[in-house]
Design an enzyme around this catalytic site. Structure first.
Site, mmCIF file in Angstrom:
data_model
loop_
_atom_site.group_PDB
_atom_site.id
_atom_site.type_symbol
_atom_site.label_atom_id
_atom_site.label_comp_id
_atom_site.label_asym_id
_atom_site.label_seq_id
_atom_site.Cartn_x
_atom_site.Cartn_y
_atom_site.Cartn_z
ATOM 1 N N ASP A 29 39.184 36.211 34.124
ATOM 2 C CA ASP A 29 39.813 37.031 35.165
ATOM 3 C C ASP A 29 40.858 37.992 34.613
ATOM 4 O O ASP A 29 41.837 38.331 35.290
ATOM 5 C CB ASP A 29 40.451 36.137 36.252
ATOM 6 C CG ASP A 29 39.425 35.257 36.923
ATOM 7 O OD1 ASP A 29 38.272 35.693 37.066
ATOM 8 O OD2 ASP A 29 39.779 34.120 37.296
ATOM 9 N N LYS A 32 38.034 42.239 33.094
ATOM 10 C CA LYS A 32 36.934 42.743 32.266
ATOM 11 C C LYS A 32 36.081 43.733 33.065
ATOM 12 O O LYS A 32 35.642 44.751 32.544
ATOM 13 C CB LYS A 32 36.050 41.566 31.788
ATOM 14 C CG LYS A 32 36.799 40.564 30.928
ATOM 15 C CD LYS A 32 35.952 39.345 30.603
ATOM 16 C CE LYS A 32 35.643 38.480 31.795
ATOM 17 N NZ LYS A 32 36.793 37.784 32.378
ATOM 18 N N GLY A 56 33.282 36.384 38.350
ATOM 19 C CA GLY A 56 33.510 37.321 39.447
ATOM 20 C C GLY A 56 34.233 38.511 38.862
ATOM 21 O O GLY A 56 35.357 38.374 38.392
ATOM 22 N N HIS A 57 33.571 39.644 38.804
ATOM 23 C CA HIS A 57 34.148 40.829 38.169
ATOM 24 C C HIS A 57 34.395 41.894 39.238
ATOM 25 O O HIS A 57 33.451 42.316 39.916
ATOM 26 C CB HIS A 57 33.212 41.354 37.074
ATOM 27 C CG HIS A 57 33.024 40.378 35.952
ATOM 28 N ND1 HIS A 57 32.173 40.585 34.906
ATOM 29 C CD2 HIS A 57 33.605 39.178 35.714
ATOM 30 C CE1 HIS A 57 32.229 39.555 34.074
ATOM 31 N NE2 HIS A 57 33.085 38.683 34.556
ATOM 32 N N GLN A 239 33.890 35.136 31.712
ATOM 33 C CA GLN A 239 34.878 34.111 31.374
ATOM 34 C C GLN A 239 35.863 34.640 30.321
ATOM 35 O O GLN A 239 36.088 35.828 30.247
ATOM 36 C CB GLN A 239 34.195 32.805 30.899
ATOM 37 C CG GLN A 239 33.439 32.065 31.999
ATOM 38 C CD GLN A 239 32.111 32.669 32.380
ATOM 39 O OE1 GLN A 239 31.265 32.947 31.531
ATOM 40 N NE2 GLN A 239 31.885 32.887 33.654
HETATM 41 P P1 GDP Z 1 37.347 39.739 35.500
HETATM 42 O O1 GDP Z 1 36.681 38.476 35.904
HETATM 43 O O2 GDP Z 1 37.919 39.682 34.131
HETATM 44 O O3 GDP Z 1 36.493 40.964 35.701
HETATM 45 O O4 GDP Z 1 38.607 39.900 36.470
HETATM 46 P P2 GDP Z 1 38.619 39.673 38.068
HETATM 47 O O5 GDP Z 1 37.968 40.819 38.726
HETATM 48 O O6 GDP Z 1 38.144 38.313 38.415
HETATM 49 O O7 GDP Z 1 40.173 39.643 38.330
HETATM 50 C C1 GDP Z 1 41.003 40.725 38.032
HETATM 51 C C2 GDP Z 1 41.677 41.197 39.333
HETATM 52 O O8 GDP Z 1 42.766 42.026 39.035
HETATM 53 C C3 GDP Z 1 40.758 42.021 40.205
HETATM 54 O O9 GDP Z 1 41.059 41.760 41.560
HETATM 55 C C4 GDP Z 1 41.134 43.475 39.870
HETATM 56 O O10 GDP Z 1 40.897 44.360 40.926
HETATM 57 C C5 GDP Z 1 42.611 43.319 39.630
HETATM 58 N N1 GDP Z 1 43.207 44.228 38.645
HETATM 59 C C6 GDP Z 1 42.654 44.778 37.547
HETATM 60 N N2 GDP Z 1 43.577 45.446 36.805
HETATM 61 C C7 GDP Z 1 44.748 45.306 37.466
HETATM 62 C C8 GDP Z 1 46.082 45.736 37.212
HETATM 63 O O11 GDP Z 1 46.404 46.371 36.202
HETATM 64 N N3 GDP Z 1 47.021 45.400 38.130
HETATM 65 C C9 GDP Z 1 46.736 44.681 39.254
HETATM 66 N N4 GDP Z 1 47.722 44.407 40.105
HETATM 67 N N5 GDP Z 1 45.494 44.240 39.525
HETATM 68 C C10 GDP Z 1 44.522 44.549 38.643
HETATM 69 P P1 IMO Z 2 35.230 35.596 34.951
HETATM 70 O O1 IMO Z 2 34.024 36.179 34.276
HETATM 71 C C1 IMO Z 2 37.962 32.218 35.437
HETATM 72 C C2 IMO Z 2 36.266 28.209 34.853
HETATM 73 C C3 IMO Z 2 36.175 27.320 36.074
HETATM 74 C C4 IMO Z 2 36.378 25.955 35.441
HETATM 75 C C5 IMO Z 2 35.619 26.107 34.106
HETATM 76 C C6 IMO Z 2 34.199 25.550 34.127
HETATM 77 O O2 IMO Z 2 35.399 36.048 36.353
HETATM 78 O O3 IMO Z 2 36.450 35.766 34.103
HETATM 79 P P2 IMO Z 2 31.946 26.386 35.264
HETATM 80 O O4 IMO Z 2 31.606 26.633 36.708
HETATM 81 O O5 IMO Z 2 31.806 27.578 34.385
HETATM 82 O O6 IMO Z 2 31.262 25.176 34.697
HETATM 83 O O7 IMO Z 2 33.520 26.005 35.292
HETATM 84 O O8 IMO Z 2 35.562 27.497 33.839
HETATM 85 N N1 IMO Z 2 35.620 29.532 34.993
HETATM 86 C C7 IMO Z 2 36.288 30.680 35.160
HETATM 87 N N2 IMO Z 2 37.613 30.918 35.307
HETATM 88 N N3 IMO Z 2 37.088 33.244 35.413
HETATM 89 C C8 IMO Z 2 35.774 33.020 35.231
HETATM 90 O O9 IMO Z 2 34.864 34.024 35.065
HETATM 91 C C9 IMO Z 2 35.309 31.687 35.142
HETATM 92 N N4 IMO Z 2 34.092 31.120 34.979
HETATM 93 C C10 IMO Z 2 34.301 29.809 34.876
HETATM 94 O O10 IMO Z 2 37.200 27.621 37.001
HETATM 95 O O11 IMO Z 2 37.725 25.742 35.136
HETATM 96 MG MG MG Z 3 36.794 37.044 37.411
#
Ligand code: GDP
Ligand code: IMO
Ligand code: MG
Length: 447
Positions: A29, A32, A56-57, A239
């Protein structure tokens, strides 16, 4: 500490994007999705190389927000070929739902391709994920419950069903009946749970197969062609480094290889074709699920970060655990991924704190560790050693230039860069594409 590598990998060859792996540098999270979307503006191909719909991206572009679980975050750019590659485990219902959501929002999924080598998540994987978590009791991993671990177990045990089998009706029926008969013994005898209704699964998945078949092909051939054409490939990690099955905080990890090496394993590309590895990091740390988290803040500062950063899971909606920046984690990520540069995001979230802290060591048993130990998970009583820097009160979300970054914030960025030994190529002050600011002198392909 060694300085940044003055390497050819920072250089963009003409207007062509180097083949770049985008990897999460913490526990996932890190944003990416946002960074991949930015890089995709210049790339010819975006390849998702591992994980499944545990990911979840989030991409915010042109005022709209998209949440991708399986579809690569480059899909918003119509000229980019998007690949769900060999290392991904695919839940067909989730993928089809994403495709249909894209279509309903006016986007064309024609440039999406799915690997015939990728493994399929079946209902028994999800059921086993839940049963195994329940069985772990207090030691539960806190998985996403999407069947990811059991699907990778079947792959390693060589009983998984792959996409090329799913779309072959005769072969799929035979494989499914064989596997389900074994799984039903496991479910009923060991877990004392209900058996799977193989006829219902067969009917459901045969329907998915028909809809997915047009997307399925040998994607490694397409990647090879993109390498030879030099069209510029972005490898989208899911991840994060510390969730890696081998090098993460085992056993509180996922069951795949999010690290840069996973891009070669999960795509069918040789390491010699990789030009750059970009690590995505937040300016603090978050984690979802159980497991060690040395800099976790269980106080009002942690709540402040969670609320300002909207730190709730994209996939499960769970509140993310929040804590200070941990330089040991980023140093470890730099080492095992061979990071050529970093992006440092969510700086806007830290505005308003009187001071900000960076963990520079772990105090344990009278010693200070300066490296992530293999058994970090088991080091009870470990205490982070912090450096404390002055905070900044200015809100950053409307900042568009490096010059407008407050001095204390810049000092923080520079200190992180120095501690990690990798140049920060870009910073981010909000979810949108425009809220990404390039640092002078480091080319990450984002310009
Ligand atoms: P990923 O799994 O690495 O793609 O990241 P996620 O999408 O799960 O989580 C990142 C969250 O941070 C998302 O809701 C983005 O919209 C948000 N986000 C990304 N860059 C920034 C930032 O610089 N500041 C803030 N406040 N939110 C951001
Ligand atoms: P993105 O791509 C954050 C965590 C789960 C749990 C562990 C194992 O959005 O960064 P699983 O269901 O993979 O067997 O769970 O890994 N986990 C993540 N945490 N971002 C993710 O993906 C994750 N994918 C798995 O919360 O701790
Ligand atoms: Mg994510």
């Amino acid at each position: 500490m060694d300085g940044p590598r003055p390497s050819i990998v920072f250089v963009l060859w003409g207007t062509v994007m180097p083949n770049t792996i985008v990897v999460g540098a913490q526990w996932g999270d890190e944003a990416k999705g946002k960074i991949v979307d930015c890089l995709a503006q210049k790339a010819g191909m975006v390849v998702r190389y591992g994980g499944g719909n545990n990911a979840g991206h989030t991409v915010t572009a042109n005022g709209e927000t998209f949440k991708f679980h399986l579809i690569p975050s480059g899909i918003l750019n119509p000229s980019v070929l998007c690949i769900v590659a060999d290392g991904v485990v695919i839940d067909p219902a989730v993928l089809l739902k994403e495709i249909s959501e894209l279509t309903s929002r006016g986007l064309n999924p024609d440039n999406l391709k799915i690997s015939n080598h990728a493994h399929v998540i079946l209902p028994y994987h999800r059921i086993l994920d839940h049963l195994e978590e329940a069985r772990r009791g207090k030691s539960a991993i806190g998985t996403t419950g999407r069947g990811i671990g059991p699907a990778y177990v079947d792959k390693a045990a060589r009983v998984g069903i792959r996409m090329h089998e799913l779309i072959d009706p005769v072969r799929f029926e035979k494989r499914l009946r064989d596997v389900v008969s074994d799984k039903n013994r496991l479910l009923t005898r060991f877990y004392e749970a209900d058996p799977i209704d193989v006829e219902a699964v067969l009917a459901e998945y045969q329907e998915y197969a028909k809809q997915l078949a047009p997307f399925v092909c040998d994607t490694s051939e397409l990647v090879d062609k993109a390498v030879r054409d030099g069209s510029g490939i972005v490898f989208e990690g899911a991840q994060g480094t510390l969730l890696d099955l081998d090098l993460g905080t085992y056993p509180y990890v996922t069951s795949s290889h999010p690290i840069a090496g996973g891009a070669c394993l999960g795509t069918g590309i040789g390491p010699t074709h990789i030009d750059a590895v970009l690590g995505v990091a937040k300016s603090y740390t978050t984690r979802v699920g159980a497991g060690v988290f040395p800099t976790e803040l269980l106080d009002e500062t942690g709540d402040y970060i969670r609320e300002r950063g909207h730190e709730y899971g994209t996939t499960t909606g769970r509140p993310r655990r929040c804590g200070w920046m941990d330089a040991l984690i980023l140093k470890f990520a730099a080492q095992i991924n061979g990071l050529t540069c970093l992006t440092l995001g969510h700086l806007d979230v830290l505005s308003g704190l009187e001071t900000v802290k960076i963990c520079v060591g772990y105090q344990y048993n009278g010693k200070v560790l300066d490296r992530i130990p293999c058994d970090l998970t088991n080091l009870i009583g470990l205490e982070p050693v912090y450096e404390e820097l002055p905070g900044w009160s200015e809100e950053l979300e409307y900042v568009t230039t490096i010059e407008a970054i407050p001095a204390n914030c810049m000092m923080y960025i520079k200190r992180v860069e120095e501690l990690v030994g990798v140049p920060v190529a870009a910073i981010s002050v909000g979810p949108a594409r425009e809220q990404t600011i390039l640092m002078p002198g480091v080319d990450s392909g984002l310009s």
